[in-house]
Design an enzyme around this catalytic site. Structure first.
Site, PDB file in Angstrom:
ATOM      1  N   GLU A  35       0.830  -1.208   0.000  1.00 41.18           N
ATOM      2  CA  GLU A  35       0.000   0.000   0.000  1.00 41.18           C
ATOM      3  C   GLU A  35       0.866   1.261   0.000  1.00 41.18           C
ATOM      4  OE1 GLU A  35      -4.283   0.487   1.288  1.00 41.18           O
ATOM      5  OE2 GLU A  35      -3.465  -0.660   2.970  1.00 41.18           O
ATOM      6  N   TYR A 105       0.097  -7.653  -1.716  1.00 40.68           N
ATOM      7  CA  TYR A 105      -1.011  -6.979  -1.046  1.00 40.68           C
ATOM      8  C   TYR A 105      -2.288  -7.619  -1.586  1.00 40.68           C
ATOM      9  CZ  TYR A 105      -4.310  -3.272   0.221  1.00 40.68           C
ATOM     10  OH  TYR A 105      -5.384  -2.583   0.717  1.00 40.68           O
ATOM     11  N   ASP A 144       0.553  -8.170   3.324  1.00 38.14           N
ATOM     12  CA  ASP A 144      -0.790  -8.088   3.893  1.00 38.14           C
ATOM     13  C   ASP A 144      -1.671  -9.070   3.130  1.00 38.14           C
ATOM     14  OD1 ASP A 144      -3.326  -7.466   4.713  1.00 38.14           O
ATOM     15  OD2 ASP A 144      -3.238  -5.347   4.148  1.00 38.14           O
ATOM     16  N   ASN A 146      -4.600 -10.037   4.146  1.00 38.58           N
ATOM     17  CA  ASN A 146      -6.002  -9.641   4.351  1.00 38.58           C
ATOM     18  C   ASN A 146      -6.884 -10.785   4.855  1.00 38.58           C
ATOM     19  OD1 ASN A 146      -6.986  -6.950   4.163  1.00 38.58           O
ATOM     20  ND2 ASN A 146      -6.256  -6.863   2.043  1.00 38.58           N
TER      21      ASN A 146
END
Length: 252
Positions: A35, A105, A144, A146
């Site tokens: 990000e 990501y 990440d 998620n």
């Protein structure tokens, strides 16, 4: 060898909140960020000359994006799983002599789960991509992802069951990835350690009360397990709604 991964939730913002100091302090051989939320030329990082930077920018401005800063020269660099179909800048793969490093990501399913179907399809492609790399040499995956995989990885499992990042579908995809020959390095070393998270909501008091989720990971090919010396989560580091995660290995 020390590797660090951090979802900075906007690198320019994180730089104003201590990113450079942490970068120098942690002294990583390879430092991955997710990000970044910037385009080429929008930041001038003064981190010394020891590291070379690689960037995968999203087409959409102020969105997504990944980067790797490494003092070890890679043999090759790949941008995305399918380079002509990766407009969100979510994946960077660096090939080193002993392993592939993939920083990622993972797409968010969104609060209303409107992107869950896409997420499921993406997960299948990503797993296949990692398995293809793993046939060539061991793989280290960081970023990440998620998803809080197990109930121990989230403060309020009961209240969040079915929420984005803790749906059965997302958790099952993580299980499938681990079953495909990878290990969650933190859980490999610390299977019962709870109350250790890498992301907290920005709502007032949430981080202070440690109401968090562990959604940032270092995964590795299972055959790298004997070389792992530690896996850490730098929970006290601010600058983002995520904190850095660390992997240390002894590789000859």
């Amino acid at each position: 060898m020390r590797l660090v991964s951090w979802n900075v939730n906007g690198l320019r913002s994180c730089v104003s909140k201590g990113f450079n100091d942490y970068f120098q302090q942690i002294d990583a051989d390879i430092f991955c960020v997710q990000e970044t939320k910037l385009q080429e030329g929008q930041i001038n990082l003064e981190l010394g000359e020891a590291h070379t930077f690689y960037w995968n920018y999203a087409v959409k401005k102020g969105y997504s994006g990944t980067a790797v800063m490494t003092r070890i020269k890679p043999l090759s660099v790949r941008y995305g799983m399918e380079e002509d179909q990766e407009p969100e800048g979510r994946i960077l793969t660096l090939e080193f002599e002993a392993f592939y490093l993939v920083t990622v990501y993972t797409p968010n399913a969104k609060r209303d789960l409107s992107r869950l179907e896409y997420r499921m399809e993406w997960e299948d492609r990503f797993r296949a991509y990692l398995q293809d790399l793993d046939k060539l040499k061991p793989v280290i995956v960081c970023g990440d992802l998620n998803v809080a995989h197990q109930e121990i990885d989230i403060k309020n499992a009961k209240g969040n069951r079915g929420a984005s990042g803790f749906t059965n579908e997302e958790r099952e995809k993580m299980t499938l990835l681990l079953d495909a020959g990878f290990i969650d390095t933190f859980r490999h070393l610390y299977p019962d350690r709870g109350d250790v998270y890498s992301w907290w909501s920005n709502m007032p008091g949430v981080r202070e009360r440690n109401v968090g989720w562990r959604i940032d990971y270092f995964l590795a090919s299972a055959r790298l397990a004997p070389f792992i010396t530690d896996a850490k989560i730098d929970c006290e580091i601010r600058g983002s709604d995520h904190c850095p995660v660390i992997l240390e290995l002894e590789l000859s």
